[in-house]
Design a protein around this motif. Structure first.
Motif, short mmCIF file in Angstrom:
data_model
loop_
_atom_site.label_atom_id
_atom_site.label_comp_id
_atom_site.label_asym_id
_atom_site.label_seq_id
_atom_site.Cartn_x
_atom_site.Cartn_y
_atom_site.Cartn_z
N LEU A 1 132.21 -124.89 77.00
CA LEU A 1 131.60 -124.78 75.67
C LEU A 1 130.09 -124.58 75.78
CD1 LEU A 1 133.52 -127.57 73.69
CD2 LEU A 1 133.79 -125.10 73.46
N ILE B 1 129.43 -120.99 76.74
CA ILE B 1 129.67 -120.07 75.60
C ILE B 1 128.54 -120.20 74.57
CG2 ILE B 1 131.24 -119.47 73.70
CD1 ILE B 1 133.53 -120.74 75.47
N ALA B 2 128.09 -121.44 74.35
CA ALA B 2 127.02 -121.66 73.36
C ALA B 2 125.73 -120.95 73.79
CB ALA B 2 126.77 -123.15 73.17
N VAL C 1 126.20 -117.39 72.94
CA VAL C 1 126.09 -117.18 71.49
C VAL C 1 124.61 -117.20 71.08
CG1 VAL C 1 126.60 -118.26 69.24
CG2 VAL C 1 128.41 -118.05 70.98
N THR D 1 124.95 -123.71 66.49
CA THR D 1 125.71 -122.99 67.51
C THR D 1 126.68 -123.90 68.27
OG1 THR D 1 124.08 -121.25 67.85
CG2 THR D 1 125.48 -121.77 69.72
N ASP D 2 126.23 -125.10 68.66
CA ASP D 2 127.12 -125.96 69.46
C ASP D 2 128.36 -126.36 68.65
OD1 ASP D 2 125.41 -125.88 71.70
OD2 ASP D 2 124.10 -127.36 70.74
N THR E 1 130.64 -123.31 68.19
CA THR E 1 131.32 -122.99 69.46
C THR E 1 132.48 -123.97 69.68
OG1 THR E 1 129.25 -122.13 70.37
CG2 THR E 1 130.95 -122.74 71.95
N PHE F 1 136.27 -122.60 69.85
CA PHE F 1 136.79 -122.53 71.23
C PHE F 1 137.50 -123.80 71.65
CE2 PHE F 1 133.78 -119.13 70.94
CZ PHE F 1 134.37 -118.11 71.67
N VAL G 1 130.31 -115.91 67.33
CA VAL G 1 131.46 -116.73 67.72
C VAL G 1 132.77 -115.94 67.51
CG1 VAL G 1 132.77 -118.78 67.07
CG2 VAL G 1 130.32 -118.95 67.43
N ARG H 1 132.95 -113.21 70.29
CA ARG H 1 133.22 -113.81 71.61
C ARG H 1 134.62 -114.39 71.68
NH1 ARG H 1 129.76 -111.69 75.28
NH2 ARG H 1 127.78 -111.34 74.25
#
Ligand SMILES: Cc1ncc(C[n+]2csc(CCOP(=O)(O)OP(=O)(O)O)c2C)c(N)n1
Length: 279
Positions: free
Chosen positions: A7, A10-11, A14, A37-38, A41, A45, A79, A82
């Motif tokens: 995560l 990915i963050a 992003v 964002t966190d 994500t 996800f 997000v 992705r």
């Protein structure tokens, strides 16, 4: 389902997307997007039950997500891309003529993953509550999630929707607020103070959780606790920092709706995992 390490990676990706998208568009909203964002994500996800391959706006058999604070479109689009809803390369078209990626999400553009148009603040929780009641009436067990801003929470319609959702005992509705303390013109407490936000949601009949919006363990634990609610809709108040991840954008309303220039993008990229690719 991504673990906390994944995560985090990915963050970062992003956040890179958000900064580049808004720069390419020469307008948009990076500050709030970076701050939530966190959470977004973790939602897409790990937490949400969803499948880009079979997604439809009816959300049958899947969880639904409504972005009420529509100006946070950059984080939403990143997000979604992705997660596989549409090509990552399309992120470069944000706010361009003819794009499906309008400055605020718009359903007439039929962008996969987008349930509802938004941008006029205050309306999304009403939509989310309606979908949640519909799912209950259809006997569906899936949930509805909704993202609100704290400045947005000055809108009266949110509180009307809050009363209505509690009245209908919508425990399949999990709303969350980007509680960054900032809004378009300054600090929320200076512009239109919300007072004790937790006490307010409690008083409106919601189960209210307050937690850190940048700690993946805390974010996932909050969603897990939210999923156990019985008879009450849930509000998670995520303490967050506007512009999180890019030092010169962090903690100020000044990047609420301003595009970085190319030099600032290069500086931001140095601060966000440089090993990651870009769209
Ligand atoms: C009904 C309505 N009024 C005003 C605006 C203009 N506006 C866009 S974002 C914003 C501030 C929202 O603050 P917040 O929800 O805290 O978002 P953040 O600044 O943290 O991104 C305002 C006033 C709008 N989009 N809709």
């Amino acid at each position: 389902m991504a673990n906390t390490q994944e995560l985090s990676r990915i963050a970062s990706q992003v956040r890179r997307d958000i900064v580049r998208m808004v720069c390419a568009a020469k307008s948009g909203h990076p500050g709030g997007s970076l701050g939530i964002t966190d959470v977004m994500t973790a939602l897409y996800f790990n937490e949400m039950k969803h499948d880009p391959a079979t997604w439809t706006r009816s959300a049958k058999g899947q969880d639904a997500f409504i972005i009420s604070a529509g100006h946070l479109a950059p984080v939403y689009y990143s997000v979604l891309a992705r997660a596989g809803y549409f090509p990552v390369s399309e992120l470069g078209t944000l706010r361009k003529f003819g794009t499906r990626l309008q400055g605020h999400p718009c359903i007439t553009d039929a962008l996969p993953g987008v349930f509802q148009s938004s941008g006029s603040l205050g309306q999304g929780l009403s939509c989310a509550a309606g979908i949640a009641l519909g799912k209950k009436l259809d006997g569906e067990s899936e949930r509805v999630y909704c993202l609100l801003g704290d400045g947005e929470s000055e809108e009266g319609q949110i509180w009307e929707a809050g009363m209505w959702a509690a009245h209908h005992k919508l425990d399949n509705l999990i709303a969350f607020t980007d509680w960054n303390g900032q809004q378009i013109d300054g600090r929320v407490e200076d512009v239109g103070g919300l007072g004790d936000l937790k006490a307010k949601w409690d008083a409106f009949g919601w189960k209210t959780i307050v937690t850190d919006g940048h700690d993946f363990d805390a974010i996932l634990a909050a969603f897990e606790e939210a999923g156990k609610s019985e008879g009450k809709p849930v509000m998670i108040l995520f303490r967050s920092e506007m512009g999180h991840g890019v030092d010169f954008m962090a903690g100020t309303h000044k990047w609420h709706g301003k595009a970085p220039n190319q030099e600032q993008v290069e500086e931001a990229m140095k601060q966000l995992d440089e090993a990651l690719g870009d769209f």
